[in-house]
Design a protein around this motif. Structure first.
Motif, PDB file in Angstrom:
ATOM      1  N   ASN A  78       0.886  -1.165   0.000  1.00  0.00           N
ATOM      2  CA  ASN A  78       0.000   0.000   0.000  1.00  0.00           C
ATOM      3  C   ASN A  78       0.926   1.218   0.000  1.00  0.00           C
ATOM      4  OD1 ASN A  78      -2.117  -1.812   0.320  1.00  0.00           O
ATOM      5  ND2 ASN A  78      -2.169  -1.564   2.524  1.00  0.00           N
ATOM      6  N   VAL A  79       1.163   1.772  -1.170  1.00  0.00           N
ATOM      7  CA  VAL A  79       2.183   2.810  -1.341  1.00  0.00           C
ATOM      8  C   VAL A  79       1.568   4.201  -1.192  1.00  0.00           C
ATOM      9  CG1 VAL A  79       3.890   3.770  -2.913  1.00  0.00           C
ATOM     10  CG2 VAL A  79       3.499   1.315  -2.871  1.00  0.00           C
ATOM     11  N   ASP A  80       2.261   5.035  -0.434  1.00  0.00           N
ATOM     12  CA  ASP A  80       1.932   6.451  -0.365  1.00  0.00           C
ATOM     13  C   ASP A  80       3.230   7.248  -0.350  1.00  0.00           C
ATOM     14  OD1 ASP A  80       2.951   6.465   2.279  1.00  0.00           O
ATOM     15  OD2 ASP A  80       0.975   6.073   3.118  1.00  0.00           O
ATOM     16  N   ILE A  81       3.118   8.533  -0.283  1.00  0.00           N
ATOM     17  CA  ILE A  81       4.303   9.391  -0.391  1.00  0.00           C
ATOM     18  C   ILE A  81       5.279   9.176   0.774  1.00  0.00           C
ATOM     19  CG2 ILE A  81       3.347  11.400   0.800  1.00  0.00           C
ATOM     20  CD1 ILE A  81       4.642  13.048  -1.546  1.00  0.00           C
ATOM     21  N   LEU A  82       4.801   8.735   1.920  1.00  0.00           N
ATOM     22  CA  LEU A  82       5.679   8.503   3.062  1.00  0.00           C
ATOM     23  C   LEU A  82       6.321   7.121   3.045  1.00  0.00           C
ATOM     24  CD1 LEU A  82       3.535  10.137   5.882  1.00  0.00           C
ATOM     25  CD2 LEU A  82       5.519  11.099   4.705  1.00  0.00           C
ATOM     26  N   SER A  83       5.607   6.131   2.535  1.00  0.00           N
ATOM     27  CA  SER A  83       6.135   4.762   2.586  1.00  0.00           C
ATOM     28  C   SER A  83       7.090   4.448   1.436  1.00  0.00           C
ATOM     29  CB  SER A  83       4.996   3.740   2.591  1.00  0.00           C
ATOM     30  OG  SER A  83       4.275   3.779   1.374  1.00  0.00           O
ATOM     31  N   TYR A  84       6.948   5.120   0.296  1.00  0.00           N
ATOM     32  CA  TYR A  84       7.752   4.752  -0.870  1.00  0.00           C
ATOM     33  C   TYR A  84       9.259   4.885  -0.638  1.00  0.00           C
ATOM     34  CZ  TYR A  84       8.804   3.782  -5.719  1.00  0.00           C
ATOM     35  OH  TYR A  84       9.292   3.210  -6.861  1.00  0.00           O
ATOM     36  N   PRO A  85       9.763   5.972  -0.040  1.00  0.00           N
ATOM     37  CA  PRO A  85      11.207   6.031   0.223  1.00  0.00           C
ATOM     38  C   PRO A  85      11.685   4.905   1.147  1.00  0.00           C
ATOM     39  CG  PRO A  85      10.230   8.200   0.466  1.00  0.00           C
ATOM     40  CD  PRO A  85       9.106   7.227   0.310  1.00  0.00           C
ATOM     41  N   LYS A  86      10.845   4.492   2.076  1.00  0.00           N
ATOM     42  CA  LYS A  86      11.213   3.391   2.975  1.00  0.00           C
ATOM     43  C   LYS A  86      11.252   2.064   2.221  1.00  0.00           C
ATOM     44  CE  LYS A  86       9.292   5.764   6.942  1.00  0.00           C
ATOM     45  NZ  LYS A  86       8.202   5.811   7.894  1.00  0.00           N
TER      46      LYS A  86
END
Length: 127
Positions: free
Chosen positions: A94-102
């Protein structure tokens, strides 16, 4: 005809232990990551209960390779298949702007880990 590397995002073989939490059931299982990419993972699990289509999960991954960091990602079940006689559960993050870099950090790690992956991956040739 060369058919290798048609995927937009490559899978990386992995055998990291993982904890998977199922919010609908309030249950946690231990399993193993079979492969991982920027879009999701292939998990080897033996659930004692039936999973629904697009079952929501929370993955807890401890990256012991270099960083020792812990990652927590939401994902959903996308498909189930057989791999070497075991059930492989394909998931999508479940990708969002906060999780993608992680997710990028988990998959590719440090710059040195990324370079090792790029220079040591095996490209299959169609013969």
């Amino acid at each position: 005809l060369y058919r290798g590397n048609f995927r937009k995002i490559h899978r990386i073989d992995n055998n990291t232990p993982i904890e998977v939490f199922f919010p609908r059931l309030g249950a946690t299982l231990h399993g193993q990551i079979n492969d991982i990419s920027l879009t999701g993972t292939g998990l080897l699990l033996v659930p004692p209960f039936a999973l629904m289509a697009e079952e929501q999960m929370v993955l807890l991954i401890k990256d012991a390779a270099e960083s020792g960091l812990e990652y927590r990602f939401g994902c959903k079940l996308s498909h189930i298949s057989m791999r070497n006689g075991q059930l492989l559960y394909g998931t999508k993050f479940n990708v969002d702007i906060l999780s993608y870099p992680k997710i990028i950090n988990l998959v590719y790690g440090s710059n040195m880990q990324l370079l090792r992956f790029l220079f040591t991956r095996k490209i299959k040739s169609a013969v």
